[in-house]
Design an enzyme around this catalytic site. Structure first.
Site, PDB file in Angstrom:
ATOM      1  N   ASP A 407       8.191  -9.626   1.978  1.00 35.92           N
ATOM      2  CA  ASP A 407       7.702  -8.265   2.189  1.00 35.92           C
ATOM      3  C   ASP A 407       8.289  -7.740   3.501  1.00 35.92           C
ATOM      4  OD1 ASP A 407       6.277  -5.967   1.712  1.00 35.92           O
ATOM      5  OD2 ASP A 407       4.324  -6.789   2.253  1.00 35.92           O
ATOM      6  N   GLU A 410      12.814  -4.287   4.534  1.00 29.68           N
ATOM      7  CA  GLU A 410      13.766  -3.163   4.455  1.00 29.68           C
ATOM      8  C   GLU A 410      14.823  -3.201   5.572  1.00 29.68           C
ATOM      9  OE1 GLU A 410      10.576  -2.805   2.003  1.00 29.68           O
ATOM     10  OE2 GLU A 410      10.352  -2.758   4.174  1.00 29.68           O
ATOM     11  N   ASP A 484       3.884  -0.330  -2.404  1.00 27.30           N
ATOM     12  CA  ASP A 484       2.507   0.072  -2.120  1.00 27.30           C
ATOM     13  C   ASP A 484       2.096   1.317  -2.904  1.00 27.30           C
ATOM     14  OD1 ASP A 484       2.395  -2.047  -0.393  1.00 27.30           O
ATOM     15  OD2 ASP A 484       2.712  -0.862   1.409  1.00 27.30           O
TER      16      ASP A 484
END
Length: 783
Positions: A407, A410, A484
């Site tokens: 997670d 990015e 999300d």
């Protein structure tokens, strides 16, 4: 943000505006060809064409230097060295591999690409390739008035992306994902152009910020990259399945996942203690609800330090993992890239001593604020760092863990830009580049490091990896979820085209958080979302801190019963799912498909986004609005059987279909077959028998394949698999099954039965020419 200050009249804004003028590549000054590469020197850059295969061609234009022979790590295919013809006629040079013809205009450089039947793949018309004074590169492609565009990775909105402007820049987006929310976590700069049954593809391989504009000019799309050069691949198709086979041959196909990974996953941000996790699994067992995986979010760690467990919350993680494995439940912990700045933390110490973290050009380490506080970030673009990161996962392997959840990769940073400073330098395996140039590949490289590290240490077992961020080729390493989302009906609606377009971008193992992550779910929403999720490739229920609990029993017995039914249905369908996953692994064909893929000549399917197919013969039509108990369903050609009621529907029509809360409309095409196993607690339990369900239709033919292997090792690569191929033909009097087997593996199940639906009295069933006798329960024994 500063437009209400004097910055709004900053003179630099005017300067930037004037830099938008494009400088064309200009005319070709000279050209040559060597092997399978054509190279031309233009007035404003260098242009190259390389044939990677008969139906795959690479085109490059670098206005700032030479084109590179090497390709990015998104690509796994090497050029085949195919011979191609070069013909010069006046102002045109024509290159041909047989299946692709590239026509190159010399003054100015213009490129038009056709297939072997002279159908245009991509043409430039009056607009071509070039650059802008600020360093951007841009190219244009003509759009036919009847063209549809699919793929582009993880994007909100409808299935067809024509009329949109799409940005590739991996971003942490917690705010609601509205239809216009762009960009998101994944950047896959690949799309399929489709026009009345004819498909072709384009992959623009640039990991910097890239914008696909399919809106501003009705006749042309533009592709603009903020950095780097123009480097793209064209795929000749001519079907959508062909394009995906070609694209995934270039960028790689998904490995076969362990069977447990395609079962049901339960997660929350966070299950905060060993006691809570144990009680969670006990409740699943007590209620008889199947469960294969529990995810651990960031609270399992000591102060959010990766590769640690908080021993006050989880006093004995090794025993916890072992005890849950005995129950058939796997633990998948979250691992983020940020390494806490803490001189007493061994992972940080080693990263500093071995020079493993991202740095500026002057050697200063980049630090960013994430969950642990001030943190450093490994430079995954460096093979040495990837190897080190993989080695760190021995910590989890020693605890018995076989799957990881990546997670915040990015990478997400808690600052105004939401990510790493673009001035940071990356080693890039000996070819240093800025983060601005490589941003979209950070999560890809983390996934590569994680998967390869797990695979090496699991000693023959298949790892499972889930990632939030990625780039083209991420399917080689990881499953993907859509980030999300929220507990809104609109987010359930959006999940269908999002997951379908991920599949059309090479990423078949994908899904959305069932029930929605943020905000508050309710019983009806969770039930309907579970119904839809049970037929998506990745099936996980996940919810956020501070929201209502949404475990299957959270909203009372009424909804629990329905949710349990569909989780059980997932397990009943597992033989079918596993067979389709193997097809995706072998061919690149997605498991979850838009109807247009199977019915490319039916215009009613071209923009259809609120229903989908599982394989080539099952249509799923989820309910995605509150209090809705009837919905419109489109069924294409053929006859279709309602899975629950057995009712027959004639294809080529729309229907209003009853859908009470406990029932999601599912249809199986008449004349086809699906495979079912038994309901079980999890994939650790083996089927005693399998049943093939054939939906009889006279004067039809169908080919079906049932696949199996041990579900946990890579032995299938050495022939340890089982494939039963069944060729089915039917006439008004009989059904004929021609069966062949291949592979050395023998499944755990002892019996394979056949159930015939819609069969008339006296119908004969033949297996390889021999008549079968019907059992007392109405089935036929095949194995």
């Amino acid at each position: 943000m500063l437009n209400d200050t004097s910055f709004a009249i900053h003179p630099g804004k005017e300067i930037r505006g004037s830099e938008r003028d494009m400088y064309d590549a200009g005319k070709i000054l000279s050209f040559a060809h060597d092997g399978n590469r054509f190279l031309a020197r233009c007035e404003n850059g260098e242009f190259a064409v390389t044939f990677y295969a008969d139906e795959i061609v690479r085109l490059q234009m670098n206005p700032f230097g030479e084109t590179e022979k090497k390709h990015s790590q998104a690509v796994v295919m090497e050029p085949e060295g195919l011979p191609f013809s070069v013909t010069e006629t006046g102002q045109t040079v024509v290159l041909s591999s047989g299946k692709i013809r590239v026509e190159i205009g010399k003054d100015p450089l213009r490129v038009n690409i056709y297939d072997g039947e002279n159908r245009p793949l991509f043409t430039e018309g009056k607009k071509g390739m070039g650059f802008k004074a600020d360093g951007e590169v841009v190219m244009f492609k003509e759009m036919g008035k009847d063209e549809f565009f699919y793929g582009f990775g993880e994007k909100t909105g409808y299935l067809n992306k024509r009329g949109e402007i799409l940005t590739m820049w991996n971003s942490d987006v917690y705010a609601p994902h509205n239809p216009e929310t762009d960009p998101l976590y994944q950047s896959i700069p690949f799309f399929i152009a489709f026009d009345r049954g004819f498909a072709r593809g384009l992959f623009f391989d640039n990991p910097g910020k890239t914008v696909f504009d399919l809106q501003s000019d009705p006749d042309h799309m533009s592709i603009t990259a903020e950095s780097g050069s123009i480097d793209y691949y064209v795929f000749a198709g001519p079907t959508m399945k062909d394009v995906l086979a070609q694209y995934t041959a270039l960028t790689g196909r998904m490995p076969l996942p362990p069977k447990w990974a395609i079962g049901y996953h339960q997660s929350r941000y966070s299950y905060e203690s060993e006691e809570e996790v144990r009680r969670l699994v006990e409740i699943f067992k007590e209620k008889g609800i199947p469960l294969d995986v529990v995810h651990l979010d960031i609270h399992y760690m000591r102060g959010f330090r990766v590769f640690t467990f908080d021993r006050s919350r989880f006093p004995d993680p090794k025993k916890l993992v072992a005890d849950l494995k005995k129950e058939g439940v796997h633990v998948v912990p979250i691992v983020d890239p940020g390494v806490k700045e803490d001189p007493e933390y061994p992972v940080f110490q080693e990263g500093i001593r071995k020079d493993l973290f991202c740095k500026y050009l002057d050697g200063t380490i980049f630090y960013g604020d994430v969950w642990p506080g001030n943190s450093a970030f490994p430079d995954f673009t460096d093979e040495r760092v990837r190897k080190w990161w993989g080695e760190q996962h021995q910590f989890y392997i020693d605890l018995g863990i076989e799957g990881i959840w990546n997670d915040m990769n990015e990478p997400a940073v808690f600052n105004e830009t939401k990510t790493m400073d673009v001035k940071v330098m990356h080693a890039n395996d000996g070819d240093p580049k800025t983060h601005r140039e490589l941003h979209n590949m950070y999560g890809f490289f983390m996934g590569k490091a994680t998967y390869e590290g797990l695979k090496e240490r699991l000693k023959g077992k298949r790892p499972f990896l889930l990632t939030r961020s990625g780039y083209a080729g991420i399917q080689r390493y990881s499953a993907v979820w859509t980030g999300d989302n929220r507990s809104f009906w609109e987010h359930l609606q959006m999940s269908l085209p999002m997951v379908m377009n991920l599949g059309l971008s090479g990423i078949t193992f994908a899904g959305a958080d069932v029930g929605g992550f943020a905000h508050h779910a309710n019983g009806e929403l969770l039930a309907r979302w579970t119904q839809a999720g049970s037929f998506m490739p990745f099936f996980r229920n996940h919810s956020a801190l501070g929201t209502l609990r949404q475990e299957p029993w959270a909203f009372g017995e009424k909804y629990e019963k329905i949710i349990k039914k569909y989780i059980e249905l997932r397990y009943r369908w597992l033989p079918q799912w596993y067979t389709l996953f193997e097809e995706a692994h072998r061919k690149g064909t997605p498991v979850m498909r838009p109807l247009v893929m199977e019915y490319p000549d039916d215009e009613n399917t071209y923009s259809l986004f609120d229903q989908f197919m599982v394989g080539d013969n099952v249509i799923v039509a989820p309910i995605m609005q509150p209090a809705q108990t009837v919905r419109s369903v489109y069924l294409p050609e053929g006859n279709w059987i309602h899975y629950f009621t057995g009712e027959t529907f004639e294809g080529g029509k729309y229907y209003l279909v009853e859908a009470p809360l406990e029932q999601m409309p599912i249809f199986v095409k008449q004349g086809t077959m699906i495979a079912h196993g038994e309901v079980k607690r999890n994939t650790k339990e083996k089927d005693e028998s399998l049943t093939l369900h054939y939906y009889y239709c006279p004067d039809t033919r169908y080919e079906f394949a049932l696949y199996d292997d041990d579900g946990e090792s890579f032995a299938y690569q050495d022939g340890e698999y089982f494939r039963k191929s069944i060729r089915i033909s039917a006439d008004p009097e009989a059904v004929y099954l021609e069966v062949k087997e291949e592979g050395n593996y023998r499944p755990d199940w002892k019996e394979l039965k056949l159930t015939v639906h819609n069969g008339k009295e006296g119908l004969k069933i033949y297996l390889n020419g021999k008549a079968l006798q019907q059992n007392s329960d109405g089935t036929y024994r095949l194995y």
